[in-house]
Every structure is written in structure tokens, then in C-alpha cells.
Design an enzyme around this catalytic site. Structure first.
Site, PDB file in Angstrom:
ATOM      1  N   THR A  10       0.839  -1.014  -0.026  1.00 33.90           N
ATOM      2  CA  THR A  10      -0.114  -0.231   0.074  1.00 33.90           C
ATOM      3  C   THR A  10       0.492   1.299  -0.112  1.00 33.90           C
ATOM      4  O   THR A  10       0.753   2.004  -0.953  1.00 33.90           O
ATOM      5  CB  THR A  10      -1.083  -0.211   1.100  1.00 33.90           C
ATOM      6  OG1 THR A  10      -1.757  -1.295   1.103  1.00 33.90           O
ATOM      7  CG2 THR A  10      -1.920   1.243   1.165  1.00 33.90           C
ATOM      8  N   LYS A  88       5.208   2.243  12.546  1.00 33.40           N
ATOM      9  CA  LYS A  88       5.178   2.815  13.873  1.00 33.40           C
ATOM     10  C   LYS A  88       5.635   1.629  14.956  1.00 33.40           C
ATOM     11  O   LYS A  88       6.170   1.636  16.008  1.00 33.40           O
ATOM     12  CB  LYS A  88       3.860   3.215  14.573  1.00 33.40           C
ATOM     13  CG  LYS A  88       2.752   2.483  13.983  1.00 33.40           C
ATOM     14  CD  LYS A  88       2.118   2.770  12.725  1.00 33.40           C
ATOM     15  CE  LYS A  88       1.535   1.488  12.183  1.00 33.40           C
ATOM     16  NZ  LYS A  88       0.305   2.034  11.269  1.00 33.40           N
ATOM     17  N   GLY A 117      -0.181   9.727   9.896  1.00 36.36           N
ATOM     18  CA  GLY A 117      -0.444   9.428   8.336  1.00 36.36           C
ATOM     19  C   GLY A 117       0.281  10.543   7.344  1.00 36.36           C
ATOM     20  O   GLY A 117       1.366  10.678   7.437  1.00 36.36           O
ATOM     21  N   ILE A 119       0.182  13.736   8.158  1.00 40.40           N
ATOM     22  CA  ILE A 119       0.220  14.843   8.893  1.00 40.40           C
ATOM     23  C   ILE A 119       1.777  15.178   9.479  1.00 40.40           C
ATOM     24  O   ILE A 119       2.267  14.250   9.907  1.00 40.40           O
ATOM     25  CB  ILE A 119      -0.751  15.011  10.560  1.00 40.40           C
ATOM     26  CG1 ILE A 119      -1.962  14.649   9.974  1.00 40.40           C
ATOM     27  CG2 ILE A 119      -0.752  16.231  11.015  1.00 40.40           C
ATOM     28  CD1 ILE A 119      -2.846  14.492  11.163  1.00 40.40           C
ATOM     29  N   GLY A 170      -7.822  -0.155   2.729  1.00 45.79           N
ATOM     30  CA  GLY A 170      -6.351  -0.233   3.009  1.00 45.79           C
ATOM     31  C   GLY A 170      -5.863   0.749   4.220  1.00 45.79           C
ATOM     32  O   GLY A 170      -4.791   1.090   4.530  1.00 45.79           O
ATOM     33  N   GLU A 173      -4.420  -2.197   9.595  1.00 42.53           N
ATOM     34  CA  GLU A 173      -3.349  -3.096   9.813  1.00 42.53           C
ATOM     35  C   GLU A 173      -3.371  -4.413   9.132  1.00 42.53           C
ATOM     36  O   GLU A 173      -4.518  -5.002   9.105  1.00 42.53           O
ATOM     37  CB  GLU A 173      -2.888  -3.325  11.091  1.00 42.53           C
ATOM     38  CG  GLU A 173      -2.181  -1.957  11.829  1.00 42.53           C
ATOM     39  CD  GLU A 173      -1.117  -1.234  11.250  1.00 42.53           C
ATOM     40  OE1 GLU A 173      -0.274  -1.646  10.765  1.00 42.53           O
ATOM     41  OE2 GLU A 173      -1.627  -0.159  10.741  1.00 42.53           O
ATOM     42  N   ASP A 184      -2.134   0.385  17.984  1.00 42.34           N
ATOM     43  CA  ASP A 184      -1.588   1.030  16.988  1.00 42.34           C
ATOM     44  C   ASP A 184      -1.613   2.554  17.605  1.00 42.34           C
ATOM     45  O   ASP A 184      -0.614   3.472  17.372  1.00 42.34           O
ATOM     46  CB  ASP A 184      -2.364   1.095  15.734  1.00 42.34           C
ATOM     47  CG  ASP A 184      -1.980   2.014  14.735  1.00 42.34           C
ATOM     48  OD1 ASP A 184      -0.936   1.630  13.863  1.00 42.34           O
ATOM     49  OD2 ASP A 184      -2.540   2.954  14.514  1.00 42.34           O
ATOM     50  N   LYS A 188       2.180   5.227  18.415  1.00 44.05           N
ATOM     51  CA  LYS A 188       1.848   6.476  17.866  1.00 44.05           C
ATOM     52  C   LYS A 188       1.926   7.426  19.230  1.00 44.05           C
ATOM     53  O   LYS A 188       2.694   8.643  19.165  1.00 44.05           O
ATOM     54  CB  LYS A 188       0.832   6.791  17.074  1.00 44.05           C
ATOM     55  CG  LYS A 188       0.619   6.241  15.723  1.00 44.05           C
ATOM     56  CD  LYS A 188      -0.489   5.874  14.958  1.00 44.05           C
ATOM     57  CE  LYS A 188      -0.482   5.544  13.718  1.00 44.05           C
ATOM     58  NZ  LYS A 188      -1.817   5.020  13.232  1.00 44.05           N
ATOM     59  N   GLY A 286      -3.901   5.384   4.718  1.00 41.23           N
ATOM     60  CA  GLY A 286      -4.267   5.525   3.300  1.00 41.23           C
ATOM     61  C   GLY A 286      -3.012   5.752   2.253  1.00 41.23           C
ATOM     62  O   GLY A 286      -1.865   6.433   2.914  1.00 41.23           O
TER      63      GLY A 286
HETATM   64  N1  HSE Z   1      -3.882   1.228  10.642  1.00 41.78           N
HETATM   65  C1  HSE Z   1      -3.353   2.559  10.761  1.00 41.78           C
HETATM   66  C2  HSE Z   1      -4.487   3.432  10.929  1.00 41.78           C
HETATM   67  C3  HSE Z   1      -2.740   3.116   9.431  1.00 41.78           C
HETATM   68  O1  HSE Z   1      -5.729   3.130  10.671  1.00 41.78           O
HETATM   69  O2  HSE Z   1      -4.464   4.655  11.221  1.00 41.78           O
HETATM   70  C4  HSE Z   1      -1.914   4.361   9.651  1.00 41.78           C
HETATM   71  O3  HSE Z   1      -1.099   4.364  10.588  1.00 41.78           O
END
Ligand code: HSE
Length: 386
Positions: A10, A88, A117, A119, A170, A173, A184, A188, A286
């Protein structure tokens, strides 16, 4: 300087396309488990094929996961290549090791797209903390959770269907447990706190809960009070100098800035001593949004204008027992919730009196053994409207 890509899925494909479209540095080698037509003439046979190539000055890791990403990144840094990543999981798990390895080899290790993402959040946090000690940071950093919550709230779509859509689009994860169980978001948060406070926290030391068990009834509870659920990271400095940090779903006013964030958008904020509140918003997941931010890191590394993310890394105490907040808890094990912390209950769910995140997450862990379907969320009030 030539570039190598580790991964052509992706994000990798997105990076490849953007570099071609914008005439950026040329990608000459790609290492990927799945070989596609666009890789023709650029397929690397192994990581050694890449690190031994003197023309390659930068490796972009977009394969995901902790292993072998960690070993591959280590090899690249040790060979004097800059590394940028959107991963990450590996950046949070080996933060201290990879930061030190980059420094020892005089190259940069950059991971702006790993949190937020599209930002430039970590980049701005790194600049901000130089003159503007960070008092608190928070935000919506998981596009999958936000997408699921939006679809459930607005269209009444069942959780599983919304998750499948997020996978198809997409955002999610490979193993979406990391999204819906909060890991996740926590990773972050770890990156954000490490950058803000020049430290190397490990995700195991911070409490985390997700939205896996949320039901339409939980959303209805919030709706009746004008609240929406958002999956948040929360962190900051306590008055005693220690740091707090946790990831959890939160009920907050539907017309608050976070309550207004829809689908796979992210919204992150920090409060600095000089700047006051700063907010950043954009697509949090994305192909092209994430690849865009990674390409920015590539260009910064190549031009050598990069701001270092961390200074001297030093340990910091973590305390999640000083902050107090009310919680919503829905569980069949309600009789096990200590009566003195219950403010109100309808027999199915309860709202607690102010308790610390440390105590709430500890209690939830115990209750989950009795009721694996338990859902809990922090409760926040706020004056600010979106
Ligand atoms: N799986 C993560 C999300 C992808 O949905 O934010 C981006 O880090």
C-alpha cells in the site's frame, strides 16, 4: 542519491508513484515479498544487495511489522544509509536502539509518517519542543477506529462490516487487532512522547484499551448526552516532572473538535508553554496521504535540512495515577465494580466518580477475565466547539 524501498505494498507503491510523478530521487532497488510488474529491473535479491550498493544513500522501510524490519533497518543504518519509515511498530519497539544507531553512523532515522499518516505532526513536535516545552498532547491517530466509529454512528453499520470496509480501503493493519485493541494508537503515543520529552518509553509501560467491544447501545448512551466516542492517545507532563500516557476510547462532546473528526481523518494537538494549543489535522491512513509524508522525510534526509527528533535521550518516570477522570463502564460484571467509585448506574453500565487511568485500566483488566465483552471509555467535557 538513489533510494531503495523495503516493501512495495500500500505505502511502498504510493511512495514509488509520488517520487516518479514529482521527479524526486530515483528508486533503483526494491525488496518485496510480492513482486509486481512495476518493480521490473529494480528487484533486489536481499537486504545485503541493497546495503552493499554504494549508490544507494537512503532506504525507505514500508514493509511493516517488527521483524525483519528491525534487522533490515539496523543493517541499513550500520552501512551509513539514511532510513525513513512509516512503520510505527518497529519505530516504537526499538526507538532507543535505532536512534542511537543512526547517531553513531552519522545518518538520519526519520518516521514522521508513522504517527498521523499525512500530518507532519512529529516533525512539528520536534521543532516545537526546542523552545516550547510540551505540557500535554492528545489526539485521534488511528484512521481505522475513527472510520469504524463514524460508520457505526452515522449509518448504523455493524462493527464487523465497518472493519471489513476499513481493511478493503487500506486503512487497517494486516492484523487489525492492533487497530481495534488500541496498540496502534499506543505506538503513535510512544513516538509522540519520546519526541516531546527526549526519552525512549516502551509501549508495555503505558495502559491501552480499544474499541473492539463497542456496541450500538454504548453509542446510544453517548448520543443521549450529546457525546461521541473517539479513540484517543493522551499524554503529557505531570506537575512532579513525571510523564503520563495512555490510549483509550473517550466519550466527548459531539460538537468538540475531536467529536467532529470523521472517517479516516486524524486530529492531533499539543499544548506548549509559549504557543498554547496547536492543532494538526489530515488523513491519518491510506496510500497517498501516508506516502506523501514519507516522501517529505526522504527529501529532508536527502537535503540534510532535517531537524533531529530527539536530543539526548534520558529516562523519565511514568505516572498515570495523578490525573483523575470519570469513566463509562458497560459490563455484565458490574457487581464487581467497587461501589464507592460508582457515580450512577442503570444496572447495565455505570459512570464512575473521578478515578485515575492507572486504576481504571487495572480494574478493566480484572473485569475482562469475567466479562470478555466489557467496554469502557473515558469521559471528557470541553468548552471548545468545532
Ligand atoms: N492502521 C493505521 C490506521 C494505519 O488505521 O491509522 C496508519 O498508521
Amino acid at each position: 542519491m538513489k533510494i531503495a524501498l523495503l516493501g512495495h505494498g500500500t505505502i511502498g507503491l504510493g511512495v514509488d508513484h509520488i517520487l516518479k510523478r514529482t521527479g524526486g530521487p530515483e528508486v533503483t532497488k526494491i525488496l518485496s515479498l510480492i513482486v509486481d510488474d512495476e518493480m521490473a529491473g529494480r528487484t533486489a535479491s536481499s537486504i545485503d544487495d541493497i546495503v552493499s550498493d554504494p549508490e544507494i544513500g537512503l532506504v525507505a522501510e514500508v514493509m511493516g511489522g517488527v521483524h525483519p524490519a528491525y534487522e533490515f533497518i539496523s543493517k541499513a543504518l550500520s552501512a551509513g544509509k539514511h532510513v525513513v519509515t512509516a512503520n510505527k511498530a518497529v519505530a516504537a519497539a526499538y526507538f532507543a536502539e535505532l536512534t542511537a544507531l543512526a547517531e553513531a553512523n552519522g545518518v538520519s532515522f526519520r518516521y514522521t509518517s508513522a504517527a498521523g499518516g499525512s500530518i507532519p505532526w512529529l516533525m512539528n513536535l520536534a521543532r516545537a519542543k526546542r523552545v516550547n516545552p510540551v505540557l500535554a498532547l492528545s489526539g485521534i491517530v488511528n484512521g481505522t477506529c475513527n472510520y469504524i466509529l463514524t460508520r457505526m454512528e452515522e449509518d448504523g453499520v455493524p462493527f464487523g462490516e465497518a472493519l471489513s470496509d476499513a481493511q478493503r480501503l487500506g486503512f487497517a493493519e494486516r492484523d487489525p487487532a492492533a487497530d481495534i485493541d488500541g496498540a496502534d494508537t499506543l505506538r503513535k503515543l510512544v513516538l509522540s512522547l519520546n519526541v516531546a520529552y527526549d526519552t525512549a518509553l516502551r509501549e508495555e509501560t503505558l495502559p491501552c484499551a480499544g474499541i473492539r467491544n463497542i456496541t450500538p447501545e454504548d453509542l446510544a448512551f453517548g448520543r443521549a448526552l450529546g457525546l461521541k466516542v473517539r479513540m484517543l492517545m493522551k499524554g503529557g507532563r505531570n506537575e512532579d516532572g513525571s510523564v503520563y500516557g495512555f490510549a483509550e476510547p473517550v466519550f466527548l462532546p459531539a460538537d468538540s473538535p475531536e467529536g467532529c473528526v470523521r472517517e479516516n481523518m486524524n486530529l492531533v494537538s499539543y499544548v506548549g508553554t509559549e504557543s498554547g494549543l496547536q492543532r494538526f489535522s489530515g488523513y491519518g491512513a491510506g496510500r497517498y496521504p501516508t506516502a506523501y509524508n514519507l516522501v517529505e522525510d526522504i527529501l529532508d534526509a536527502v537535503s540534510g535540512t532535517a531537524v533531529p527528533y530527539t536530543g539526548h535521550i534520558a529516562p523519565v518516570a511514568v505516572r498515570n495515577d495523578l490525573l483523575m477522570r470519570r469513566y463509562y463502564v458497560r459490563t455484565s460484571a458490574l457487581p464487581e465494580v467497587p461501589a464507592h467509585i460508582i457515580e450512577s448506574t442503570d444496572g447495565t453500565a455505570a459512570v464512575t466518580r473521578p478515578v485515575s487511568p492507572a486504576d481504571m485500566h487495572r480494574l478493566a483488566k480484572l473485569l475482562l477475565e469475567k466479562d470478555p465483552l466489557l467496554f469502557f471509555a473515558g469521559m471528557e467535557e470541553g468548552e471548545e466547539k468545532c
